[in-house]
Design a protein around this motif. Structure first.
Motif, PDB file in Angstrom:
ATOM      1  N   LEU A   9       0.853  -1.192   0.000  1.00  0.00           N
ATOM      2  CA  LEU A   9       0.000   0.000   0.000  1.00  0.00           C
ATOM      3  C   LEU A   9       0.887   1.239   0.000  1.00  0.00           C
ATOM      4  O   LEU A   9       1.763   1.375   0.858  1.00  0.00           O
ATOM      5  CB  LEU A   9      -0.909  -0.002   1.237  1.00  0.00           C
ATOM      6  CG  LEU A   9      -1.754   1.263   1.457  1.00  0.00           C
ATOM      7  CD1 LEU A   9      -2.756   1.453   0.332  1.00  0.00           C
ATOM      8  CD2 LEU A   9      -2.476   1.194   2.804  1.00  0.00           C
ATOM      9  N   ILE A  10       0.678   2.118  -0.972  1.00  0.00           N
ATOM     10  CA  ILE A  10       1.433   3.377  -1.034  1.00  0.00           C
ATOM     11  C   ILE A  10       0.513   4.508  -0.588  1.00  0.00           C
ATOM     12  O   ILE A  10      -0.608   4.634  -1.095  1.00  0.00           O
ATOM     13  CB  ILE A  10       1.914   3.655  -2.475  1.00  0.00           C
ATOM     14  CG1 ILE A  10       2.834   2.533  -2.954  1.00  0.00           C
ATOM     15  CG2 ILE A  10       2.625   5.003  -2.569  1.00  0.00           C
ATOM     16  CD1 ILE A  10       2.988   2.475  -4.455  1.00  0.00           C
ATOM     17  N   ILE A  11       0.971   5.296   0.387  1.00  0.00           N
ATOM     18  CA  ILE A  11       0.198   6.462   0.826  1.00  0.00           C
ATOM     19  C   ILE A  11       1.033   7.696   0.538  1.00  0.00           C
ATOM     20  O   ILE A  11       2.097   7.877   1.118  1.00  0.00           O
ATOM     21  CB  ILE A  11      -0.112   6.402   2.331  1.00  0.00           C
ATOM     22  CG1 ILE A  11      -0.774   5.075   2.701  1.00  0.00           C
ATOM     23  CG2 ILE A  11      -0.999   7.574   2.742  1.00  0.00           C
ATOM     24  CD1 ILE A  11      -0.943   4.876   4.197  1.00  0.00           C
ATOM     25  N   ASP A  12       0.579   8.529  -0.380  1.00  0.00           N
ATOM     26  CA  ASP A  12       1.354   9.714  -0.730  1.00  0.00           C
ATOM     27  C   ASP A  12       0.419  10.813  -1.201  1.00  0.00           C
ATOM     28  O   ASP A  12      -0.391  10.598  -2.104  1.00  0.00           O
ATOM     29  CB  ASP A  12       2.378   9.361  -1.827  1.00  0.00           C
ATOM     30  CG  ASP A  12       3.511  10.382  -1.889  1.00  0.00           C
ATOM     31  OD1 ASP A  12       3.280  11.551  -1.527  1.00  0.00           O
ATOM     32  OD2 ASP A  12       4.619   9.997  -2.295  1.00  0.00           O
ATOM     33  N   GLU A  13       0.520  11.997  -0.583  1.00  0.00           N
ATOM     34  CA  GLU A  13      -0.330  13.114  -1.002  1.00  0.00           C
ATOM     35  C   GLU A  13       0.118  13.650  -2.365  1.00  0.00           C
ATOM     36  O   GLU A  13      -0.641  14.324  -3.040  1.00  0.00           O
ATOM     37  CB  GLU A  13      -0.277  14.236   0.051  1.00  0.00           C
ATOM     38  CG  GLU A  13      -1.017  13.847   1.317  1.00  0.00           C
ATOM     39  CD  GLU A  13      -0.891  14.866   2.435  1.00  0.00           C
ATOM     40  OE1 GLU A  13      -0.009  15.739   2.353  1.00  0.00           O
ATOM     41  OE2 GLU A  13      -1.688  14.778   3.384  1.00  0.00           O
ATOM     42  N   ASN A  14       1.373  13.341  -2.732  1.00  0.00           N
ATOM     43  CA  ASN A  14       1.884  13.774  -4.028  1.00  0.00           C
ATOM     44  C   ASN A  14       1.561  12.698  -5.064  1.00  0.00           C
ATOM     45  O   ASN A  14       2.183  11.640  -5.112  1.00  0.00           O
ATOM     46  CB  ASN A  14       3.396  13.992  -3.923  1.00  0.00           C
ATOM     47  CG  ASN A  14       3.969  14.581  -5.187  1.00  0.00           C
ATOM     48  OD1 ASN A  14       3.605  14.185  -6.296  1.00  0.00           O
ATOM     49  ND2 ASN A  14       4.867  15.536  -5.026  1.00  0.00           N
ATOM     50  N   ARG A  15       0.563  12.999  -5.906  1.00  0.00           N
ATOM     51  CA  ARG A  15       0.065  11.974  -6.826  1.00  0.00           C
ATOM     52  C   ARG A  15       1.098  11.550  -7.860  1.00  0.00           C
ATOM     53  O   ARG A  15       1.149  10.392  -8.270  1.00  0.00           O
ATOM     54  CB  ARG A  15      -1.188  12.487  -7.538  1.00  0.00           C
ATOM     55  CG  ARG A  15      -2.375  12.511  -6.605  1.00  0.00           C
ATOM     56  CD  ARG A  15      -3.559  13.249  -7.175  1.00  0.00           C
ATOM     57  NE  ARG A  15      -4.597  13.305  -6.149  1.00  0.00           N
ATOM     58  CZ  ARG A  15      -5.718  12.604  -6.204  1.00  0.00           C
ATOM     59  NH1 ARG A  15      -5.979  11.821  -7.222  1.00  0.00           N
ATOM     60  NH2 ARG A  15      -6.601  12.684  -5.225  1.00  0.00           N
ATOM     61  N   ILE A  16       1.925  12.519  -8.289  1.00  0.00           N
ATOM     62  CA  ILE A  16       2.935  12.183  -9.303  1.00  0.00           C
ATOM     63  C   ILE A  16       3.949  11.202  -8.724  1.00  0.00           C
ATOM     64  O   ILE A  16       4.261  10.166  -9.315  1.00  0.00           O
ATOM     65  CB  ILE A  16       3.651  13.458  -9.801  1.00  0.00           C
ATOM     66  CG1 ILE A  16       2.633  14.365 -10.497  1.00  0.00           C
ATOM     67  CG2 ILE A  16       4.791  13.106 -10.747  1.00  0.00           C
ATOM     68  CD1 ILE A  16       3.139  15.751 -10.787  1.00  0.00           C
ATOM     69  N   ARG A  17       4.425  11.524  -7.517  1.00  0.00           N
ATOM     70  CA  ARG A  17       5.406  10.629  -6.897  1.00  0.00           C
ATOM     71  C   ARG A  17       4.798   9.256  -6.652  1.00  0.00           C
ATOM     72  O   ARG A  17       5.431   8.224  -6.879  1.00  0.00           O
ATOM     73  CB  ARG A  17       5.921  11.238  -5.592  1.00  0.00           C
ATOM     74  CG  ARG A  17       7.032  10.421  -4.960  1.00  0.00           C
ATOM     75  CD  ARG A  17       7.691  11.166  -3.826  1.00  0.00           C
ATOM     76  NE  ARG A  17       6.704  11.586  -2.844  1.00  0.00           N
ATOM     77  CZ  ARG A  17       6.930  12.534  -1.921  1.00  0.00           C
ATOM     78  NH1 ARG A  17       8.095  13.135  -1.868  1.00  0.00           N
ATOM     79  NH2 ARG A  17       5.995  12.850  -1.062  1.00  0.00           N
ATOM     80  N   ALA A  18       3.553   9.251  -6.180  1.00  0.00           N
ATOM     81  CA  ALA A  18       2.881   7.980  -5.918  1.00  0.00           C
ATOM     82  C   ALA A  18       2.847   7.120  -7.177  1.00  0.00           C
ATOM     83  O   ALA A  18       3.120   5.916  -7.131  1.00  0.00           O
ATOM     84  CB  ALA A  18       1.471   8.230  -5.403  1.00  0.00           C
ATOM     85  N   SER A  19       2.552   7.762  -8.325  1.00  0.00           N
ATOM     86  CA  SER A  19       2.453   6.948  -9.535  1.00  0.00           C
ATOM     87  C   SER A  19       3.829   6.477  -9.995  1.00  0.00           C
ATOM     88  O   SER A  19       3.959   5.394 -10.549  1.00  0.00           O
ATOM     89  CB  SER A  19       1.715   7.713 -10.643  1.00  0.00           C
ATOM     90  OG  SER A  19       2.514   8.778 -11.093  1.00  0.00           O
ATOM     91  N   ILE A  20       4.864   7.281  -9.719  1.00  0.00           N
ATOM     92  CA  ILE A  20       6.223   6.848 -10.070  1.00  0.00           C
ATOM     93  C   ILE A  20       6.614   5.593  -9.277  1.00  0.00           C
ATOM     94  O   ILE A  20       7.174   4.635  -9.811  1.00  0.00           O
ATOM     95  CB  ILE A  20       7.238   7.995  -9.809  1.00  0.00           C
ATOM     96  CG1 ILE A  20       7.037   9.109 -10.842  1.00  0.00           C
ATOM     97  CG2 ILE A  20       8.675   7.476  -9.869  1.00  0.00           C
ATOM     98  CD1 ILE A  20       7.909  10.324 -10.612  1.00  0.00           C
ATOM     99  N   ILE A  21       6.259   5.597  -7.978  1.00  0.00           N
ATOM    100  CA  ILE A  21       6.586   4.429  -7.157  1.00  0.00           C
ATOM    101  C   ILE A  21       5.773   3.213  -7.606  1.00  0.00           C
ATOM    102  O   ILE A  21       6.277   2.106  -7.760  1.00  0.00           O
ATOM    103  CB  ILE A  21       6.292   4.710  -5.664  1.00  0.00           C
ATOM    104  CG1 ILE A  21       7.100   5.919  -5.190  1.00  0.00           C
ATOM    105  CG2 ILE A  21       6.636   3.491  -4.805  1.00  0.00           C
ATOM    106  CD1 ILE A  21       6.593   6.475  -3.881  1.00  0.00           C
TER     107      ILE A  21
END
Lengths: 196, 401
Positions: A9-21
């Motif tokens: 589970l990835i929790i990130d308010e930064n959507r771009i970074r989240a999609s990179i991960i």
């Protein structure tokens, strides 16, 4: 649950970074990856599909909320260990420096989780590098505009050609041991003050 | 002489004032320390970065070193505190809707904790849903004092209401959006809740338990062992910062420093109100005696009886089983011995005892003092040497320390 596949589970308010991960993990063959952008959605997500590994950015102010939720949750079994192995301080350091925080369901073998964390760390670093490069490019452009404006002031007020105006700025900066852009900015400020 | 660099983490809360003043007013530098302050976004980050050595020291919630030493939290590492960041500073703020119901149930407008809590109990009993309160971290003074107050007023925290965790700066917004019905937090976030989220301050920590501990300057136990001179210098810098910040004539200067964007980033008058204990409650103005005590009443002394109180609350709420080994670990996290040793060179009085009884004094009272011994071989006991603050409390649990 498949023996081979861990659920992440990835929790990130930064959507771009989240999609990179997320892309990185999928490219590496992980299919059970979920992403949420707000910690408050975590209750629903964890209950419907309990994750084995949770990756969250360190800057997320809701880490306290998340940890408290774990302590109440039955879906994510206590105790939750942070990072894979406390003895592996080098990994922990690298993760924190990159800005990654991870929670791992207790009892998982280090070898199974480490590649996931390494991937998250390298993607976080890649994202910071991109952000930094963008920032540098932006400020370089800003600086060029300032120097150009200072040059044109000199060209007009002292009747210099462009190369001479630039040389004058550069020599002044070197003599005063200051940055070219700072000299240019001072000149612009002074010109603004003196202009009628 | 070159300065020793110390990195310190903090959260934007008013009681980071002693760390900030120690840096900004040169008290740290006077002790040969160059203090670099880093503002963090969560208590979890404070804990992790302190555990990993990114921070040498940090403003911590008083129960954090205890929880870390007892292994209650991730990255558990033995931590200690040799000096407290003052006493008090918290309040409990409720939404305007909840306040309306509480007033109808008889809530007074003077923040009196017992009567206010009884009105809340009536609302809780009549409510068709469970009210939700927020605190800033699980092992926090806020969590324990909210639970203490609720229980003392006949509300069972885990059954009658729900307690969630949110970071301080997000609380006013959560109150406004209806996500929570109330919260317990340090200033300035109660006043911000009143001003920006139509909140009402219902009661204050200083009224629930006067002169009670809240934050500490915490550090890893092994780092403190390796750097005794640095730790002593830091304790003296914090002591002097408290002395300076506690003077009413310095209030506006303190408020100006704390209001800066790198620290609280809030209007200076709002900060000054916390120093004066003058709270705009949303339904009037109340001056709370000892609302925040930066220095007086031996406010910087790490009482081991306070460490044991936190431990007793961890046991009370089922965070860990009771055992004498656990109690010993908890008690040893507060280090009055370091505090005394550090201040010896200043020639000031320090308490000669490590434990005291709280909740029994309506007025300030003397405790035996150690110090002012030029030879350092034998401590002088002086029964009238030092005043500890009054410590009236709402309710003392049977058998509580």
């Amino acid at each position: 649950m498949s023996d081979l596949q861990l659920s992440v589970l990835i929790i990130d308010e930064n959507r771009i970074r989240a999609s990179i991960i997320e892309d990185g993990l999928r490219e590496a063959g992980h299919t059970r990856v979920q992403t949420i952008y707000d910690v408050s959605e975590v209750a629903r997500t964890i209950t419907s599909a309990p994750p084995d590994v949770i990756v969250i950015d360190l800057e997320n102010p809701k880490r306290d909320t998340l940890e408290h939720f774990f302590s109440l949750s039955r879906a994510v079994r206590k105790p939750i260990a942070m990072f894979v192995d406390r003895s592996d301080t080098r990994s922990i350091e690298q993760a924190v420096e990159a800005g990654v925080s991870a929670y791992v369901v207790d009892g998982l073998k280090k070898e199974r989780v480490k590649p996931i964390l390494d991937m998250a760390v390298s993607r976080f670093n890649a994202f910071s590098r991109l952000t930094r490069e963008l920032e540098e490019a932006r400020s370089a452009l800003e600086e060029r505009k300032i120097v150009d404006r200072a040059k044109s002031i000199l060209m007009q007020s002292r009747g210099l050609g462009e190369p001479e105006a630039y040389a004058l700025l550069r020599t002044t900066a070197m003599n005063q041991n200051r940055r070219l852009v700072d000299i240019a900015q001072s000149l612009i400020t002074a010109a603004d003050l003196l202009s009628p | 002489m070159s300065l020793v660099s110390i990195t310190a983490g903090f959260l934007p809360l008013f009681d980071s004032v002693l760390l900030v003043v120690a840096k900004e007013m040169g008290f740290a530098e006077g002790e040969g320390l160059s203090l670099a302050l880093t503002r963090e976004t969560s208590w979890a980050n404070i804990r992790d970065r302190a555990a990993l050595g990114h921070f040498d020291v940090a403003l911590m919630l008083a129960p954090m070193p205890i929880a870390a030493s007892l292994g209650l939290t991730p990255l558990a590492t033995p931590m200690i505190t040799p000096v407290m960041a003052g006493l008090g500073n918290n309040a409990i703020t409720v939404s305007s809707e909840l306040w309306g119901l509480m007033v109808a149930a008889g809530a007074p407008d003077d923040l009196a904790p017992k009567a206010t809590g009884e009105s809340l109990k009536a609302v809780v009993k009549a409510s068709s849903r469970r009210l939700r309160f927020a605190v800033v971290h699980q092992t926090s003074s806020h969590n324990y004092e909210l639970r203490y107050w609720l229980s003392a007023c006949g509300i069972a925290p885990d059954r009658d209401v729900e307690i969630v965790v949110l970071p301080p700066p997000l609380l006013p917004e959560a109150l406004k959006s209806g996500g929570i019905d109330g919260y317990c937090v340090g200033e300035p976030w109660n006043s911000v809740g009143v001003e920006t989220a139509s909140g009402h301050i219902a009661t204050a920590k200083a009224l629930i338990w006067q002169n009670s501990p809240d934050k500490v300057i915490g550090m890893r136990a092994d780092w403190a062992d390796r750097n005794p001179a640095v730790v002593h210098g830091l304790v003296r810098a914090i002591y002097r910062a408290g002395e300076w910040a506690g003077k009413p004539t310095n209030r506006s200067a303190v408020a100006e420093i704390m209001s800066r964007s790198g620290y609280l980033d809030q209007p200076a008058d709002l900060v000054e109100r916390a120093l004066a204990g003058r709270l705009a409650t949303g339904h009037g103005s109340v001056t709370v005696p000892d609302f925040y005590v930066p220095h007086a009443s031996a406010a910087n002394f790490p009482w081991q009886s306070h460490a044991l109180w936190y431990y007793s609350q961890m046991v009370r709420w089922g965070e860990l089983p009771s055992s004498s080994a656990h109690a010993d670990i908890a008690r040893a996290c507060f280090r009055p011995d370091i505090y005394r040793a550090a201040l010896q060179s200043l020639g000031v009085d320090t308490p000669a005892i490590d434990m005291k009884l709280d909740g029994a004094h309506a007025e300030p009272y003397p405790v035996p003092a150690a110090g002012r011994d030029p030879h350092g071989s034998k401590r002088l006991l002086r029964w009238r040497g030092l005043r500890s603050g009054s410590d009236r409390c709402l309710y003392r649990a049977p058998g509580a320390v």
